[in-house]
Design an enzyme around this catalytic site. Structure first.
Site, PDB file in Angstrom:
ATOM      1  N   TYR A 148       0.799  -1.223   0.000  1.00 17.41           N
ATOM      2  CA  TYR A 148       0.000   0.000   0.000  1.00 17.41           C
ATOM      3  C   TYR A 148       0.831   1.273   0.000  1.00 17.41           C
ATOM      4  O   TYR A 148       0.284   2.367   0.041  1.00 17.41           O
ATOM      5  CB  TYR A 148      -0.946   0.002   1.211  1.00 17.41           C
ATOM      6  CG  TYR A 148      -0.238  -0.195   2.535  1.00 17.41           C
ATOM      7  CD1 TYR A 148       0.353   0.864   3.196  1.00 17.41           C
ATOM      8  CD2 TYR A 148      -0.165  -1.463   3.108  1.00 17.41           C
ATOM      9  CE1 TYR A 148       1.012   0.672   4.407  1.00 17.41           C
ATOM     10  CE2 TYR A 148       0.483  -1.662   4.316  1.00 17.41           C
ATOM     11  CZ  TYR A 148       1.066  -0.596   4.958  1.00 17.41           C
ATOM     12  OH  TYR A 148       1.715  -0.783   6.159  1.00 17.41           O
ATOM     13  N   GLY A 149       2.148   1.164  -0.085  1.00 18.60           N
ATOM     14  CA  GLY A 149       2.994   2.358  -0.011  1.00 18.60           C
ATOM     15  C   GLY A 149       4.096   2.346  -1.045  1.00 18.60           C
ATOM     16  O   GLY A 149       3.842   2.313  -2.248  1.00 18.60           O
ATOM     17  N   THR A 150       5.340   2.337  -0.575  1.00 24.52           N
ATOM     18  CA  THR A 150       6.487   2.471  -1.469  1.00 24.52           C
ATOM     19  C   THR A 150       6.751   1.233  -2.314  1.00 24.52           C
ATOM     20  O   THR A 150       7.615   1.267  -3.185  1.00 24.52           O
ATOM     21  CB  THR A 150       7.763   2.828  -0.676  1.00 24.52           C
ATOM     22  OG1 THR A 150       8.114   1.748   0.185  1.00 24.52           O
ATOM     23  CG2 THR A 150       7.576   4.117   0.114  1.00 24.52           C
ATOM     24  N   LEU A 151       5.998   0.157  -2.100  1.00 26.89           N
ATOM     25  CA  LEU A 151       6.114  -1.041  -2.930  1.00 26.89           C
ATOM     26  C   LEU A 151       5.108  -1.066  -4.079  1.00 26.89           C
ATOM     27  O   LEU A 151       5.125  -1.969  -4.910  1.00 26.89           O
ATOM     28  CB  LEU A 151       5.948  -2.305  -2.075  1.00 26.89           C
ATOM     29  CG  LEU A 151       7.123  -2.619  -1.158  1.00 26.89           C
ATOM     30  CD1 LEU A 151       6.720  -3.622  -0.083  1.00 26.89           C
ATOM     31  CD2 LEU A 151       8.300  -3.156  -1.964  1.00 26.89           C
TER      32      LEU A 151
ATOM     33  N   GLU B   4      10.829  -4.028   5.811  1.00 29.20           N
ATOM     34  CA  GLU B   4       9.822  -3.545   6.759  1.00 29.20           C
ATOM     35  C   GLU B   4      10.264  -3.642   8.217  1.00 29.20           C
ATOM     36  O   GLU B   4       9.454  -3.426   9.118  1.00 29.20           O
ATOM     37  CB  GLU B   4       8.509  -4.314   6.552  1.00 29.20           C
ATOM     38  CG  GLU B   4       7.980  -4.272   5.126  1.00 29.20           C
ATOM     39  CD  GLU B   4       7.537  -2.895   4.650  1.00 29.20           C
ATOM     40  OE1 GLU B   4       7.717  -1.891   5.371  1.00 29.20           O
ATOM     41  OE2 GLU B   4       7.000  -2.820   3.531  1.00 29.20           O
TER      42      GLU B   4
END
Length: 137
Positions: free
Chosen positions: A8-11, A79
């Site tokens: 949901y973010g930088t991936l 993470e």
């Protein structure tokens, strides 16, 4: 268990870590949503925090079978997640993610804020009201 990942973010596609960690290692990447969480700015990267009524948007990523084990290790390192470590920034948990294409619920790994991090974010974090890291600003 070899579950897909919900990112949901930088991936997400187009974001900095997608190219470093996911490009060439996935079988599929499909838009989806995770209910029961809200999104906070890290800053620079997001945290999903469990919260009834919230929704976070992202992608459901299925790894290539031959890449799965290495990808799981790489994502845990990215993470700051080690199973059972109280210093974790994120916890990797199983959640039901809804695929946008057909509304089907799929069990997936999701990295959510560890309890101490989540408490700090709830107290003084910057909520991303849209639930979408790509349209946070």
């Amino acid at each position: 268990m070899r579950l897909p990942f919900f990112v949901y973010g930088t991936l997400r596609p187009g974001e900095v870590n997608h190219a470093h960690f996911l490009r060439g290692r996935t079988l599929s990447e499909e838009p989806g949503r995770l209910d029961g969480v809200v999104l906070y700015d890290g800053p620079g990267y997001p945290y999903a925090v469990e919260e009834p009524g919230g929704t976070v948007l992202g992608e459901l990523v299925t790894a290539l079978p031959e890449m799965y084990d290495d990808l799981l290790v790489a994502l845990d390192l990215l993470e700051d997640h080690a199973p059972g470590d109280p210093r974790n920034l994120y916890e990797r948990i199983e959640c039901d993610v809804v695929r946008d294409a057909d509304g089907v619920s799929v069990r997936a790994w999701v990295y959510v804020a560890a309890p101490a991090v989540a408490a700090g974010l709830r107290a003084r974090g910057k909520l991303i009201g849209s639930g979408d890291w790509l349209v946070r600003g």
